[in-house]
Design a protein around this motif. Structure first.
Motif, mmCIF file in Angstrom:
data_model
loop_
_atom_site.group_PDB
_atom_site.id
_atom_site.type_symbol
_atom_site.label_atom_id
_atom_site.label_comp_id
_atom_site.label_asym_id
_atom_site.label_seq_id
_atom_site.Cartn_x
_atom_site.Cartn_y
_atom_site.Cartn_z
ATOM 1 N N SER A 167 22.065 51.312 34.786
ATOM 2 C CA SER A 167 21.316 50.138 34.513
ATOM 3 C C SER A 167 22.015 48.929 34.139
ATOM 4 O O SER A 167 23.180 49.095 33.578
ATOM 5 C CB SER A 167 20.484 50.335 33.316
ATOM 6 O OG SER A 167 19.654 49.421 33.139
ATOM 7 N N LYS A 168 21.491 47.670 34.832
ATOM 8 C CA LYS A 168 22.156 46.474 34.333
ATOM 9 C C LYS A 168 21.336 45.835 32.945
ATOM 10 O O LYS A 168 21.829 44.567 32.904
ATOM 11 C CB LYS A 168 22.167 45.400 35.404
ATOM 12 C CG LYS A 168 22.902 46.043 36.827
ATOM 13 C CD LYS A 168 22.826 45.386 37.719
ATOM 14 C CE LYS A 168 23.823 45.876 39.188
ATOM 15 N NZ LYS A 168 23.743 44.854 40.262
ATOM 16 N N HIS A 169 20.670 46.493 32.565
ATOM 17 C CA HIS A 169 19.909 45.808 31.456
ATOM 18 C C HIS A 169 20.857 45.770 30.241
ATOM 19 O O HIS A 169 21.558 46.632 29.769
ATOM 20 C CB HIS A 169 18.696 46.738 30.975
ATOM 21 C CG HIS A 169 18.170 46.496 29.693
ATOM 22 N ND1 HIS A 169 17.409 45.657 29.617
ATOM 23 C CD2 HIS A 169 18.215 47.126 28.558
ATOM 24 C CE1 HIS A 169 16.614 45.433 28.510
ATOM 25 N NE2 HIS A 169 17.477 46.504 27.531
ATOM 26 N N THR A 173 19.706 49.783 23.479
ATOM 27 C CA THR A 173 19.201 51.062 23.669
ATOM 28 C C THR A 173 18.078 51.559 22.553
ATOM 29 O O THR A 173 18.207 51.194 21.534
ATOM 30 C CB THR A 173 20.263 52.083 24.132
ATOM 31 O OG1 THR A 173 20.895 52.269 22.885
ATOM 32 C CG2 THR A 173 21.250 51.606 25.203
#
Length: 235
Positions: A167-169, A173
């Protein structure tokens, strides 16, 4: 005897409402043909009537009738007379605010602790813990308190998501959020993945479903527990 199902979600990916739990619920609610539904969480802001109708369709598959608590003039009496209770998901802040506003939180708690079977999904599961502080929802309303049912002596994070290495988020988390929670709070947190649930039978607390759960304890590294594991030590 207390009998509670605390499910991460009402719908697993690609499924229909509650279909992954229906065989379990057929046994769980075997002593009643009618379920009292608490639609206060209102996912997506839908009406209480629309939410109740959606849940009713699911329960028809196991020959159960669903009645929304909002349909009763005296909600406390409805709770005391109920033979089974289901609180659905949506926004936990909206749900908890409504439980306090309608003065039914303690009434539900007493009924369940005295043996009325209780099913919660998502927000309805989050409130089974000591507080709602490990919800994933936006605080769109401000409830009088974050204290909830306390059926289990830990907090619950429904819909727990593991970090995606692809993920590039760049946001936090779930694990980071729960670590932030433990900067100010000491109770354990159970990260409950989609399709899994916790079953409470009196004082026995067991992880059920196909997936492991992630456990967060204050001052310790997170760890995994397998399905059918006993969670009573967290109590």
């Amino acid at each position: 005897m207390r009998h509670i199902i605390i499910a991460s979600t009402s719908t697993v990916h690609g499924g229909q409402t509650l279909d992954y739990l229906l065989d379990e619920l057929r046994v769980f609610f075997k002593y009643t043909s009618e379920i009292l539904f608490i639609p206060y969480a209102r996912p997506g802001g839908i009406s209480h009537d629309a939410y109740t109708e959606k849940v009713s369709e699911a329960f028809k598959n196991i020959d159960k009738t669903v009645v929304g608590i909002h349909e009763f003039e005296d909600p406390k009496k409805a709770i005391k007379n109920a033979k089974g209770i289901f609180t659905g998901g949506g926004n936990t802040f909206v749900l908890v605010n409504a439980l306090y506003k309608n003065d039914v939180l303690e009434t539900i708690k007493d009924a369940v602790n005295n043996g009325t079977p209780y099913l919660g999904t998502s927000a309805g599961s989050n409130i089974c813990g000591l507080t709602m502080n490990t919800t994933n929802d936006m605080p769109i309303v401000y409830p009088p308190s974050f204290k909830t049912f306390g059926f289990v002596k830990f907090n619950i994070n429904p819909h727990y998501l593991d970090p995606d290495p692809k993920s590039k988020h760049m946001g936090e988390t779930r694990e980071t959020r729960i670590k932030e929670f433990h900067s100010f709070n000491a109770q354990p947190v159970v990260g409950l993945r989609e399709g899994s649930w916790i079953e409470v039978k009196e004082h026995t607390v067991t992880l059920k479903g196909p997936l492991d759960a992630r456990i967060f304890e204050h001052g310790k590294s997170p760890y995994e527990i397998q399905t059918n594991a006993d969670l009573s030590n967290l109590m």
